[in-house]
Design an enzyme around this catalytic site. Structure first.
Site, mmCIF file in Angstrom:
data_model
loop_
_atom_site.group_PDB
_atom_site.id
_atom_site.type_symbol
_atom_site.label_atom_id
_atom_site.label_comp_id
_atom_site.label_asym_id
_atom_site.label_seq_id
_atom_site.Cartn_x
_atom_site.Cartn_y
_atom_site.Cartn_z
ATOM 1 N NE ARG A 108 -3.156 0.568 -0.693
ATOM 2 C CZ ARG A 108 -3.525 0.647 -1.968
ATOM 3 N NH1 ARG A 108 -3.281 1.728 -2.674
ATOM 4 N NH2 ARG A 108 -4.131 -0.379 -2.544
ATOM 5 C CE LYS A 143 -3.017 27.961 -5.976
ATOM 6 N NZ LYS A 143 -4.011 28.469 -6.935
ATOM 7 C CE LYS A 175 0.168 35.365 -5.741
ATOM 8 N NZ LYS A 175 -0.382 34.008 -5.586
ATOM 9 C CD GLU A 204 -1.043 38.062 -8.263
ATOM 10 O OE1 GLU A 204 -1.171 36.835 -8.142
ATOM 11 O OE2 GLU A 204 -1.515 38.887 -7.460
ATOM 12 C CG ASP A 225 -3.881 36.301 -10.999
ATOM 13 O OD1 ASP A 225 -4.032 35.105 -11.306
ATOM 14 O OD2 ASP A 225 -4.395 36.809 -9.989
#
Length: 300
Positions: A108, A143, A175, A204, A225
Site C-alpha cells: 500500500r 499548491k 503578489k 504579479e 493573473d
C-alpha cells in the site's frame, strides 16, 4: 530530470510506513499472521489505466525499509519501464521478487506514492501535449500535498512540465498583498532587492498598468493573473515592445486556465502557463500489485 533527494525519500517513506504500521518496527497483523516469513514469491506492479508513470523510483526504498523492519531479505526490483514512460492498461511496470511478507507489507505504501505521482505525471503530460509546438511551457505551483512536494514536482517533470519555485525561499514572488503592505510595486521590489539581492524577483499583475509598473520597477518575470485572452495579448505586446531597453521579460499566464484554452493562451506569446491543478487536482493513476501464482515456502 533531477532525481529525488535520497535523504528526503528515506524520511518520507519512514513516515508513510509509521502511519501504516505504527511506530518502528511496526506490524501488519494480517500478513504476519497468515504468511510465514520464509514464504517467497514474485509480484507484478501493473497499470490498470493508460497514463504516464512516475514514482517508480520509490519502490526500492519502500521494500528496503520494510525488509529492515521485519528482519528479512530485501526483495529485488526489476523495473520494466522508467519514470516518464507512457503506459497502457495491463502493462507490467516492475516485478518484485522476495519474501511475500515484505511484498505485502510494502504494497500500500508503494502504491500510494507511485499512484499519486503517476496521476500528476499523467495530468501534466496532457498539458505538455496541448502546448507542444507553441513555445510555451506548463509550470506547477506550490499548491502541493504537504510533505509530498518533492515527489509531486518530480512527477511534473516526468510528465513533461517545468517546476516553478520550490518554496518561499528560492524565488521572491510579489503578489497583491505584498504590494498593499509595502505601499507600491516599486517599494516591494526594492525591499526584496535590498534584503535578498541573490534571488529572482517575480511580480504579479492583473492589469496592463500594473505589468508596465512592475517592469519599470525592474521586474523581469511577470505573473499575468486571471487575464482574458485579449488583455493578455495586449500586455504581452506592450512588454515585448519595450524589451530593446529593458531586456528580456519572462511572462507567465496564471489563473483559470483550462486545457481547452491552452493553445489559445500560448498564442499570445507568453512563456509559461502555470497550473495549480497539476498537483492539487490530479486523480491518481490506478496501479496494482498482483502476487504471481506459485508462491512457495522455504519452511522445512
Amino acid at each position: 530530470m533531477t532525481a529525488l533527494d535520497p535523504a528526503w525519500l528515506a524520511r518520507t517513506v519512514a513516515i508513510a510506513l509509521d502511519e501504516d504500521l505504527g511506530p518502528e518496527p511496526g506490524r501488519d497483523v494480517t500478513t504476519q499472521a497468515t504468511i510465514p516469513p520464509e514464504t517467497v514469491g514474485a509480484a507484478d506492479l501493473v497499470a490498470r489505466q493508460d497514463g504516464v508513470v512516475a514514482g517508480l523510483v520509490v519502490i526500492p526504498e519502500v521494500v528496503g525499509q520494510v525488509a529492515a523492519r521485519l528482519g528479512l531479505p530485501v526483495p529485488t526490483v526489476d523495473h520494466r519501464v522508467a519514470d516518464g514512460a507512457r503506459v497502457a492498461r495491463g502493462d507490467v511496470l516492475a516485478v518484485l521478487t522476495g519474501p511475500v511478507q515484505v511484498l505485502l507489507v510494502a504494497e500500500r505504501t508503494l502504491l500510494n506514492l507511485a499512484s499519486r505521482a503517476s496521476g500528476v505525471a499523467t495530468h501534466t503530460r496532457r498539458w505538455a501535449d496541448a502546448l507542444d509546438g507553441t513555445g510555451a511551457q506548463v509550470l506547477d505551483t506550490r499548491k502541493t500535498t504537504p510533505g509530498l512536494r518533492a515527489l509531486e514536482k518530480y512527477a511534473v517533470r516526468c510528465g513533461g512540465g517545468t517546476n516553478k519555485r520550490m518554496g518561499l525561499y528560492d524565488v521572491a514572488m510579489v503578489k497583491d498583498n505584498h504590494v498593499v503592505a509595502a505601499g507600491s510595486v516599486v517599494a516591494a521590489v526594492e525591499a526584496v532587492r535590498a534584503r535578498f539581492p541573490d534571488v529572482t524577483i517575480q511580480v504579479e499583475a492583473d492589469t496592463l498598468a500594473q505589468a508596465l509598473e512592475a517592469v519599470a520597477a525592474g521586474a523581469r518575470f511577470l505573473l499575468l493573473d486571471n487575464m482574458p485572452t485579449q488583455l493578455l495579448a495586449e500586455v504581452v505586446a506592450a512588454v515585448r515592445g519595450g524589451e530593446l531597453s529593458t531586456g528580456r521579460v519572462e511572462l507567465e499566464a496564471t489563473g483559470n486556465l483550462t486545457l481547452d484554452r491552452a493553445r489559445e493562451v500560448a498564442s499570445t506569446g507568453v512563456d509559461y502557463l502555470s497550473v495549480g491543478g497539476l498537483t492539487h487536482s490530479s486523480p491518481i493513476l490506478d496501479l496494482a500489485l498482483d502476487l504471481e501464482p506459485g508462491t512457495t515456502s522455504t519452511r522445512r
